[in-house]
Write a protein that holds these residues in place. Structure first.
Motif, short mmCIF file in Angstrom:
data_model
loop_
_atom_site.label_atom_id
_atom_site.label_comp_id
_atom_site.label_asym_id
_atom_site.label_seq_id
_atom_site.Cartn_x
_atom_site.Cartn_y
_atom_site.Cartn_z
N GLN A 1 0.84 -1.21 0.00
CA GLN A 1 0.00 0.00 0.00
C GLN A 1 0.87 1.26 0.00
O GLN A 1 0.55 2.24 -0.69
N LEU A 2 1.96 1.22 0.77
CA LEU A 2 2.89 2.36 0.77
C LEU A 2 3.51 2.55 -0.61
O LEU A 2 3.66 3.68 -1.09
N ARG A 3 3.84 1.45 -1.27
CA ARG A 3 4.44 1.52 -2.60
C ARG A 3 3.45 2.13 -3.61
O ARG A 3 3.82 2.97 -4.43
N LYS A 4 2.19 1.73 -3.52
CA LYS A 4 1.17 2.28 -4.41
C LYS A 4 0.97 3.77 -4.19
O LYS A 4 0.85 4.55 -5.14
N ARG A 5 0.94 4.17 -2.93
CA ARG A 5 0.77 5.59 -2.62
C ARG A 5 1.98 6.40 -3.06
O ARG A 5 1.85 7.56 -3.49
N SER A 6 3.16 5.79 -2.96
CA SER A 6 4.38 6.47 -3.41
C SER A 6 4.33 6.73 -4.91
O SER A 6 4.71 7.81 -5.38
N LYS A 7 3.85 5.74 -5.67
CA LYS A 7 3.69 5.93 -7.12
C LYS A 7 2.65 7.00 -7.42
O LYS A 7 2.81 7.82 -8.32
N GLN A 8 1.58 6.98 -6.63
CA GLN A 8 0.50 7.95 -6.82
C GLN A 8 1.00 9.38 -6.63
O GLN A 8 0.64 10.28 -7.38
N TYR A 9 1.85 9.57 -5.61
CA TYR A 9 2.36 10.90 -5.31
C TYR A 9 3.74 11.16 -5.94
O TYR A 9 4.35 12.19 -5.69
N GLU A 10 4.21 10.18 -6.72
CA GLU A 10 5.47 10.30 -7.45
C GLU A 10 6.65 10.62 -6.53
O GLU A 10 7.43 11.53 -6.78
N TYR B 1 8.88 6.57 3.96
CA TYR B 1 7.74 7.10 3.19
C TYR B 1 7.33 8.46 3.73
O TYR B 1 7.08 9.41 2.96
N ARG B 2 7.24 8.59 5.04
CA ARG B 2 6.84 9.88 5.64
C ARG B 2 7.87 10.97 5.34
O ARG B 2 7.50 12.12 5.08
N LYS B 3 9.14 10.62 5.37
CA LYS B 3 10.19 11.60 5.07
C LYS B 3 10.06 12.10 3.64
O LYS B 3 10.17 13.31 3.37
N GLU B 4 9.82 11.16 2.69
CA GLU B 4 9.67 11.55 1.29
C GLU B 4 8.41 12.39 1.08
O GLU B 4 8.40 13.33 0.29
N MET B 5 7.34 12.04 1.79
CA MET B 5 6.11 12.83 1.70
C MET B 5 6.31 14.24 2.22
O MET B 5 5.83 15.22 1.61
N ASN B 6 7.05 14.37 3.31
CA ASN B 6 7.33 15.70 3.87
C ASN B 6 8.16 16.53 2.92
O ASN B 6 7.96 17.74 2.78
#
Length: 218
Positions: free
Chosen positions: A126-135, A208-213
């Motif tokens: 799920q984290l991988r899918k969200r990472s692709k979604q948010y590039e 994932y949180r670091k990349e999102m931030n």
């Protein structure tokens, strides 16, 4: 509307080409062999004279060998593909999940020690899918690779024990293996691997949180 359809068609054509590349064929072969090993293992447990431990262990070694060789071929001959990046870890997961489930079915492991392993992979996917979604970047970590290696070694270890016990071993070594089978040693080892597996999932979440931030700060 035509652009997304064109893009999908292009990706499908590329996947159809990539599926016939040797590393991807080997990954598909691993998935098939994992299913065969699972069925034969359970059959042999129900009928001990059906195959014996050595052929089962050799099938597992063959699966592990294809896992090792397909990566070498892909890197050496520049056959790394997006499809291969999906198939290779999928083949590992199919093997690990099936064999852990087989160990549960024969009563070797309880459900509570394998369920977190399955849940961790669902969570990471799920984290991988969200990472692709948010590039945002989502690469396989070193601890995750170590986790997979430990899981594979554990399965190989469990399959190797009956092979070793069928040989003419020194009494001390035979008794040691017998104690491992008839005590909580295998369960304790799996508990350690399970905890490490959960840790790798948390490690992915932190990354994932670091990349999102970072992406929101831009």
């Amino acid at each position: 509307m035509d652009v997304p359809c064109t893009d999908i068609n292009r990706k499908m054509r590329q996947m159809n080409k990539d599926i016939f590349k040797l590393p991807n064929i080997l990954s598909l072969l691993r998935i098939i062999m994992a299913l065969v090993l699972y069925m034969l293992y359970l059959k042999d447990f129900q009928q001990p004279d059906f195959m014996g431990p050595l052929p089962l262990f050799l099938i597992y070694v063959a699966i592990a060998f294809t896992d090792f060789i397909d990566g070498i071929i892909a890197r050496k001959y520049n056959l790394i593909t997006e499809l291969g990046k999906e198939l290779d870890p999928m083949a590992d997961k199919v093997l690990v999940f099936l064999m852990l489930f087989a160990f549960f079915r024969i009563g070797l492991l309880p459900w509570w020690v394998i369920l977190p392993v399955f849940a961790r992979d669902i969570f990471v996917n799920q984290l991988r899918k969200r990472s692709k979604q948010y590039e945002i970047s989502f690469k396989t970590s070193k601890v995750a690779k170590a986790k997979t290696a430990l899981q594979m070694l554990f399965i190989g270890f469990v399959l190797a024990i009956p092979v070793l016990m069928s040989w003419d071993l020194p009494m001390g070594l035979y008794e040691l293996l017998d104690k491992m089978v008839n005590s909580n040693t295998i369960l304790i080892i799996m508990c350690i691997i399970m905890l490490f597996t959960v840790y790798t999932g948390l490690d992915y979440y932190v990354g994932y949180r670091k990349e999102m931030n970072k992406s929101t700060d831009k």
